[in-house]
Design a protein around this motif. Structure first.
Motif, PDB file in Angstrom:
ATOM      1  N   SER A 162       0.886  -1.246   0.036  1.00 21.51           N
ATOM      2  CA  SER A 162       0.045   0.056   0.145  1.00 21.51           C
ATOM      3  C   SER A 162       0.836   1.330  -0.021  1.00 21.51           C
ATOM      4  CB  SER A 162      -0.904   0.044   1.295  1.00 21.51           C
ATOM      5  OG  SER A 162       0.074   0.230   2.271  1.00 21.51           O
ATOM      6  N   ALA A 163       0.457   2.226  -0.306  1.00 20.39           N
ATOM      7  CA  ALA A 163       1.307   3.574  -0.325  1.00 20.39           C
ATOM      8  C   ALA A 163       1.506   4.089   1.000  1.00 20.39           C
ATOM      9  CB  ALA A 163       0.231   4.606  -0.917  1.00 20.39           C
ATOM     10  N   GLU A 164       0.719   3.794   1.927  1.00 28.37           N
ATOM     11  CA  GLU A 164       0.951   4.293   3.321  1.00 28.37           C
ATOM     12  C   GLU A 164       2.240   3.133   3.698  1.00 28.37           C
ATOM     13  OE1 GLU A 164      -0.590   4.643   7.793  1.00 28.37           O
ATOM     14  OE2 GLU A 164      -2.030   3.932   6.092  1.00 28.37           O
ATOM     15  N   GLU A 165       2.209   1.960   3.468  1.00 31.13           N
ATOM     16  CA  GLU A 165       3.379   0.807   4.008  1.00 31.13           C
ATOM     17  C   GLU A 165       4.539   1.439   3.293  1.00 31.13           C
ATOM     18  OE1 GLU A 165       4.229  -3.816   3.799  1.00 31.13           O
ATOM     19  OE2 GLU A 165       2.409  -2.974   2.994  1.00 31.13           O
ATOM     20  N   ILE A 166       4.703   1.629   1.979  1.00 30.32           N
ATOM     21  CA  ILE A 166       5.889   2.242   1.296  1.00 30.32           C
ATOM     22  C   ILE A 166       6.210   3.419   1.840  1.00 30.32           C
ATOM     23  CG2 ILE A 166       6.547   2.931  -0.804  1.00 30.32           C
ATOM     24  CD1 ILE A 166       6.413  -0.152  -0.865  1.00 30.32           C
ATOM     25  N   SER A 167       5.459   4.290   2.233  1.00 32.71           N
ATOM     26  CA  SER A 167       5.828   5.679   2.644  1.00 32.71           C
ATOM     27  C   SER A 167       6.613   5.546   3.872  1.00 32.71           C
ATOM     28  CB  SER A 167       4.614   6.674   2.667  1.00 32.71           C
ATOM     29  OG  SER A 167       3.759   6.359   3.277  1.00 32.71           O
ATOM     30  N   ARG A 168       6.099   4.780   4.828  1.00 29.66           N
ATOM     31  CA  ARG A 168       6.404   4.294   6.087  1.00 29.66           C
ATOM     32  C   ARG A 168       7.926   3.961   6.030  1.00 29.66           C
ATOM     33  NH1 ARG A 168       3.269   5.280  10.544  1.00 29.66           N
ATOM     34  NH2 ARG A 168       1.204   5.665  10.200  1.00 29.66           N
ATOM     35  N   ARG A 169       7.925   2.718   5.118  1.00 33.38           N
ATOM     36  CA  ARG A 169       9.137   2.104   4.906  1.00 33.38           C
ATOM     37  C   ARG A 169      10.459   3.015   4.407  1.00 33.38           C
ATOM     38  NH1 ARG A 169       8.035  -3.749   1.855  1.00 33.38           N
ATOM     39  NH2 ARG A 169       6.883  -4.607   3.204  1.00 33.38           N
ATOM     40  N   THR A 170       9.979   3.966   3.581  1.00 36.67           N
ATOM     41  CA  THR A 170      10.971   4.765   2.969  1.00 36.67           C
ATOM     42  C   THR A 170      11.479   5.673   4.134  1.00 36.67           C
ATOM     43  OG1 THR A 170       9.777   4.567   0.790  1.00 36.67           O
ATOM     44  CG2 THR A 170      11.192   6.543   1.304  1.00 36.67           C
ATOM     45  N   ALA A 171      10.490   6.204   4.840  1.00 37.40           N
ATOM     46  CA  ALA A 171      10.625   6.972   6.081  1.00 37.40           C
ATOM     47  C   ALA A 171      11.758   6.310   7.048  1.00 37.40           C
ATOM     48  CB  ALA A 171       9.410   7.537   6.865  1.00 37.40           C
ATOM     49  N   ASP A 172      11.825   5.190   7.134  1.00 38.47           N
ATOM     50  CA  ASP A 172      12.670   4.375   8.086  1.00 38.47           C
ATOM     51  C   ASP A 172      13.910   4.379   7.476  1.00 38.47           C
ATOM     52  OD1 ASP A 172      10.500   3.773   9.757  1.00 38.47           O
ATOM     53  OD2 ASP A 172       9.984   1.799   8.997  1.00 38.47           O
ATOM     54  N   GLU A 173      14.148   3.938   6.075  1.00 33.46           N
ATOM     55  CA  GLU A 173      15.280   3.962   5.576  1.00 33.46           C
ATOM     56  C   GLU A 173      15.932   5.109   5.405  1.00 33.46           C
ATOM     57  OE1 GLU A 173      14.229   2.660   1.445  1.00 33.46           O
ATOM     58  OE2 GLU A 173      13.432   0.626   2.159  1.00 33.46           O
ATOM     59  N   TRP A 174      15.083   6.458   5.291  1.00 34.62           N
ATOM     60  CA  TRP A 174      15.915   7.666   5.042  1.00 34.62           C
ATOM     61  C   TRP A 174      16.583   8.023   6.415  1.00 34.62           C
ATOM     62  CZ3 TRP A 174      12.761  11.446   1.716  1.00 34.62           C
ATOM     63  CH2 TRP A 174      12.769  10.968   0.322  1.00 34.62           C
ATOM     64  N   GLU A 175      15.732   7.685   7.390  1.00 32.05           N
ATOM     65  CA  GLU A 175      15.982   8.187   8.661  1.00 32.05           C
ATOM     66  C   GLU A 175      17.341   7.366   9.007  1.00 32.05           C
ATOM     67  OE1 GLU A 175      14.712   7.917  13.283  1.00 32.05           O
ATOM     68  OE2 GLU A 175      13.212   7.476  11.953  1.00 32.05           O
ATOM     69  N   ARG A 176      17.600   6.188   8.832  1.00 31.05           N
ATOM     70  CA  ARG A 176      18.765   5.244   9.144  1.00 31.05           C
ATOM     71  C   ARG A 176      19.936   5.781   8.162  1.00 31.05           C
ATOM     72  NH1 ARG A 176      15.129   0.737   8.885  1.00 31.05           N
ATOM     73  NH2 ARG A 176      15.690   0.562   6.537  1.00 31.05           N
ATOM     74  N   GLU A 177      19.536   6.131   7.007  1.00 36.81           N
ATOM     75  CA  GLU A 177      20.715   6.683   6.105  1.00 36.81           C
ATOM     76  C   GLU A 177      21.344   8.270   6.641  1.00 36.81           C
ATOM     77  OE1 GLU A 177      19.056   7.073   2.072  1.00 36.81           O
ATOM     78  OE2 GLU A 177      18.740   4.951   1.945  1.00 36.81           O
ATOM     79  N   ILE A 178      20.338   9.109   7.038  1.00 39.44           N
ATOM     80  CA  ILE A 178      20.660  10.214   7.442  1.00 39.44           C
ATOM     81  C   ILE A 178      21.731  10.303   8.846  1.00 39.44           C
ATOM     82  CG2 ILE A 178      19.970  12.451   8.697  1.00 39.44           C
ATOM     83  CD1 ILE A 178      17.400  11.983   6.720  1.00 39.44           C
ATOM     84  N   ARG A 179      21.305   9.022   9.767  1.00 37.69           N
ATOM     85  CA  ARG A 179      21.959   9.099  10.880  1.00 37.69           C
ATOM     86  C   ARG A 179      23.300   8.303  10.585  1.00 37.69           C
ATOM     87  NH1 ARG A 179      18.785   9.754  15.329  1.00 37.69           N
ATOM     88  NH2 ARG A 179      16.680   9.822  14.960  1.00 37.69           N
ATOM     89  N   LEU A 180      23.332   7.606   9.406  1.00 35.99           N
ATOM     90  CA  LEU A 180      24.536   6.658   9.178  1.00 35.99           C
ATOM     91  C   LEU A 180      25.463   7.812   8.495  1.00 35.99           C
ATOM     92  CD1 LEU A 180      26.231   4.090   8.958  1.00 35.99           C
ATOM     93  CD2 LEU A 180      25.168   3.642   6.840  1.00 35.99           C
ATOM     94  N   ASN A 181      25.188   8.567   7.351  1.00 35.51           N
ATOM     95  CA  ASN A 181      25.980   9.270   6.859  1.00 35.51           C
ATOM     96  C   ASN A 181      25.107  10.339   5.990  1.00 35.51           C
ATOM     97  OD1 ASN A 181      27.858  10.542   4.900  1.00 35.51           O
ATOM     98  ND2 ASN A 181      28.905   8.659   4.327  1.00 35.51           N
ATOM     99  N   PRO A 182      24.867  11.633   6.713  1.00 33.01           N
ATOM    100  CA  PRO A 182      23.968  12.759   6.443  1.00 33.01           C
ATOM    101  C   PRO A 182      24.502  13.543   5.043  1.00 33.01           C
ATOM    102  CG  PRO A 182      25.341  13.492   8.346  1.00 33.01           C
ATOM    103  CD  PRO A 182      25.458  12.020   8.230  1.00 33.01           C
ATOM    104  N   VAL A 183      25.882  13.537   4.718  1.00 34.42           N
ATOM    105  CA  VAL A 183      26.513  14.199   3.659  1.00 34.42           C
ATOM    106  C   VAL A 183      26.240  13.386   2.412  1.00 34.42           C
ATOM    107  CG1 VAL A 183      28.594  15.029   2.674  1.00 34.42           C
ATOM    108  CG2 VAL A 183      28.379  15.472   5.295  1.00 34.42           C
ATOM    109  N   GLU A 184      26.303  12.057   2.374  1.00 40.47           N
ATOM    110  CA  GLU A 184      26.029  11.150   1.377  1.00 40.47           C
ATOM    111  C   GLU A 184      24.583  11.188   0.930  1.00 40.47           C
ATOM    112  OE1 GLU A 184      26.662   6.655  -0.119  1.00 40.47           O
ATOM    113  OE2 GLU A 184      27.559   7.211   1.783  1.00 40.47           O
TER     114      GLU A 184
END
Length: 299
Positions: free
Chosen positions: A67-89
């Motif tokens: 579903s759209a909501e499921e995909i958006s929540r998954r993407t939010a989780d992924e982006w949060e992890r990526e920012i915490r790991l390497n915000p510049v990249e």
């Protein structure tokens, strides 16, 4: 009518001196399509937008187990992890996606020559239209759908996320022209009681412009003319053509303001032999272009 918006998630991520804010909103687009919901995921740093992701519920057909909501929540989780790991990249990877193309200069009149026959009667109608516009010193652009790279619309509904199509072909330039004009003239023959395939492709792909208008607030004041030729005798031969093109106009917020329908073309062969037709076409075009000049002078 503005869609109602709800905040689903807001996360503050501190990285050195920078603070990134990740937000996920839902927007109710039911006024557009029954039950449509758009989800927008955004990352900002101060006043700067770093990344945006959008998806809507109509993208997911019945056989898709997501579903759209499921995909958006998954993407939010992924982006949060990526920012915490390497915000510049993360910033470098997403900034290029926010680049916008240049705005095309305005066009006074756009003519869509919807016939695949380069030297047929619709070409004659388009030529008269162009000459009428040039007589008034107007900037005119002619579009030939059958000679352009236009992919068929696949009904993915992704244009309602951003107002743009997922396909990168000639439709971008076509929509730029239509967006910038005040008068749109469609010249179409009757093919099996409707418009030719190339023109229908263009009409369907303009759904992206329909989405753009709805998301940005729309465009007002544009007008549309229909010029059509049918081989057989009788106004009933134009029923589907006029309905399809009028619906096309209304879908884009363009007001249909007139039509010239020429039947018996199989017997006539060359419409230039019809007394008074060229004058009628030219005067109709000039009338609506003159209306544009009047409105601009009053503004």
């Amino acid at each position: 009518m503005e869609p109602s918006t709800a905040l689903i998630r807001r996360v503050e991520i501190n990285s050195g001196k920078e603070q990134y804010i990740l937000t996920l909103h839902s927007e109710d687009f039911s006024a557009l399509y029954p039950g449509m919901v758009r989800y927008t995921l955004t990352v900002t740093e101060g006043e700067r937008t770093i990344a945006v992701f959008r998806t809507n519920s109509y993208e997911y057909s019945p056989l898709v187990p997501l579903s759209a909501e499921e995909i958006s929540r998954r993407t939010a989780d992924e982006w949060e992890r990526e920012i915490r790991l390497n915000p510049v990249e993360f910033v470098l990877n997403h900034q290029q996606k926010l680049q916008k193309h240049a705005v095309s200069p305005p066009v006074d009149i756009v003519v869509i020559q919807g016939s695949p026959r380069a030297h047929g009667n619709c070409s004659i109608l388009a030529g008269w239209t162009v000459e009428a516009a040039q007589d008034l010193g107007m900037h005119v652009q002619v579009i030939y759908p059958h000679d352009m790279d236009v992919h068929a619309c696949i009904g993915c509904y992704q244009c309602y996320n951003t107002g743009s199509c997922v396909f990168n072909d000639d439709m971008g330039n076509i929509i730029d022209a239509i967006r910038s004009t005040s008068l749109l003239v469609v010249c179409s023959p009757v093919y099996t009681n409707t418009v030719p395939s190339g023109l229908k492709l263009l009409i369907d792909r303009c759904q992206a412009f329909h989405a753009e208008r709805l998301l940005s607030g729309g465009i007002t004041g544009q007008r549309g003319l229909i010029f059509s030729v049918a081989g057989r005798e009788g106004d009933e031969n134009f029923t589907c053509v006029t309905r399809v093109i009028s619906a096309f106009f209304r879908n884009l917020g363009i007001t249909p303001v007139g039509e010239i329908l020429i039947d018996r073309a199989d017997a006539i062969r060359d419409i230039r032999t019809i007394p008074g037709l060229e004058h009628h076409v030219r005067e109709k075009v000039k009338h609506h272009l003159s209306m544009k000049e009047t409105v601009e002078k009053q503004a």
